[in-house]
Design an enzyme around this catalytic site. Structure first.
Site, PDB file in Angstrom:
ATOM      1  N   ASP A  14       0.852  -1.180   0.000  1.00 17.58           N
ATOM      2  CA  ASP A  14       0.000   0.000   0.000  1.00 17.58           C
ATOM      3  C   ASP A  14       0.893   1.237   0.000  1.00 17.58           C
ATOM      4  OD1 ASP A  14      -2.735   1.194   0.201  1.00 17.58           O
ATOM      5  OD2 ASP A  14      -1.882   2.058   2.017  1.00 17.58           O
ATOM      6  N   GLU A  16       0.785   5.746   0.403  1.00 13.75           N
ATOM      7  CA  GLU A  16       0.076   7.001   0.649  1.00 13.75           C
ATOM      8  C   GLU A  16       0.773   8.082  -0.156  1.00 13.75           C
ATOM      9  OE1 GLU A  16      -2.680   6.924   2.112  1.00 13.75           O
ATOM     10  OE2 GLU A  16      -2.560   5.012   3.170  1.00 13.75           O
ATOM     11  N   GLU A  64      -6.653  17.824   1.683  1.00 11.61           N
ATOM     12  CA  GLU A  64      -7.634  16.736   1.576  1.00 11.61           C
ATOM     13  C   GLU A  64      -6.977  15.380   1.802  1.00 11.61           C
ATOM     14  OE1 GLU A  64      -7.089  19.043  -0.680  1.00 11.61           O
ATOM     15  OE2 GLU A  64      -8.938  20.239  -0.790  1.00 11.61           O
ATOM     16  N   HIS A 165      -5.835   6.148   7.209  1.00 10.63           N
ATOM     17  CA  HIS A 165      -5.174   5.249   6.282  1.00 10.63           C
ATOM     18  C   HIS A 165      -3.672   5.378   6.538  1.00 10.63           C
ATOM     19  CE1 HIS A 165      -8.557   4.378   3.439  1.00 10.63           C
ATOM     20  NE2 HIS A 165      -9.048   5.429   4.085  1.00 10.63           N
ATOM     21  N   ASP A 170      -2.436  -0.581   6.558  1.00  9.09           N
ATOM     22  CA  ASP A 170      -3.360  -1.008   5.502  1.00  9.09           C
ATOM     23  C   ASP A 170      -2.846  -2.257   4.787  1.00  9.09           C
ATOM     24  OD1 ASP A 170      -5.056   1.008   6.138  1.00  9.09           O
ATOM     25  OD2 ASP A 170      -4.888   2.098   4.252  1.00  9.09           O
TER      26      ASP A 170
END
Length: 242
Positions: A14, A16, A64, A165, A170
């Site tokens: 995963d 980010e 965001e 997250h 994750d």
């Protein structure tokens, strides 16, 4: 699509990022990776080996995006740049099958980061095979929500730690989801051993959410069963009767 992979070594992955895709273009336009989390699986067993790295993207993180993953500009200000960790990351995933949820998102970002190396790095598909766990979930559960939180609820997997997250968390949760979604019991080599060593623990999955139905034998079936045990008992001790 066969949901059971034949790959012996898999890396559940995963990432980010500083933000999402812009104006319908490739997901990497204007954005960079800020965290990578990987969990190693060999022959459907978690080995305890992981790769986890925060990365300074050299640019501001969208507000965001911070609301989603909680990673601030200050958090990554003193982390290495991608080119500084690229080789160790490539070494970890090289030759494996990457399993990612909505894999195109993560792979597109990885390819973008590799393309900015000097000399230019490889395409992800040239060093790894790629498996999208979201595609598997959609095939198994058409018309339903198939994000990671929904799958955790569906399979009774505890994701209570997932306030934000986070790439490694994750990846760990996705490993649980992927393994139970594609074959049942999840076996671990973790136990009390250090990462990378052999162990013998088995992670127990909460099955209370599965709504399993227990079907008892009918009266006729019990009679037939006892008659079969009578035949066995004639030839010696019947283990089923003690």
């Amino acid at each position: 699509m066969n949901i059971i992979s034949s790959a012996s070594r898999q890396v559940i992955l995963d990432t980010e990022t500083t933000g999402m895709n812009q104006a319908g273009g490739p997901v990497y336009i204007g954005h960079r990776i800020i965290e990578i989390g990987c969990v190693e699986v060999i022959n459907r067993r978690l080995t305890g080996r992981t790769y986890h790295q925060y990365i300074n993207p050299g640019q501001a993180i969208d507000p965001e995006a911070i609301e989603v993953h909680g990673i601030t500009n200050e958090r990554v200000a003193n982390e290495p740049r991608f080119h500084q960790i690229a080789q160790e990351f490539i070494d970890f995933i090289d030759g494996a099958e990457i399993v990612a949820h909505n894999a195109n998102f993560d792979v597109s970002f990885m390819d973008h980061e590799f393309s900015k190396l000097n000399p230019i790095g490889p395409k992800t598909k040239d060093i790894c095979s790629i498996l999208d766990s979201l595609a598997i979930a959609k095939r198994l559960h058409p018309g339903q929500k198939n994000n990671l939180d929904a799958l955790c609820r569906r399979y009774g997997i505890d994701n209570g730690r997932r306030t934000y997250h986070g790439a490694l968390l994750d990846a760990e949760i996705l490993a649980d989801v992927y393994l139970i979604m594609t074959g049942g019991q999840i076996k671990f080599n973790l136990s009390n051993e250090k990462a990378g060593q052999e162990g013998g623990g088995i992670k127990k999955i909460d099955t209370s959410a599965f709504n399993l139905k227990v079907v008892g034998a009918s009266a006729d079936e019990i009679v037939i069963h006892e008659q079969r045990l009578d035949l066995i008992a004639k030839s010696g001790k019947c283990l089923w009767r003690g």
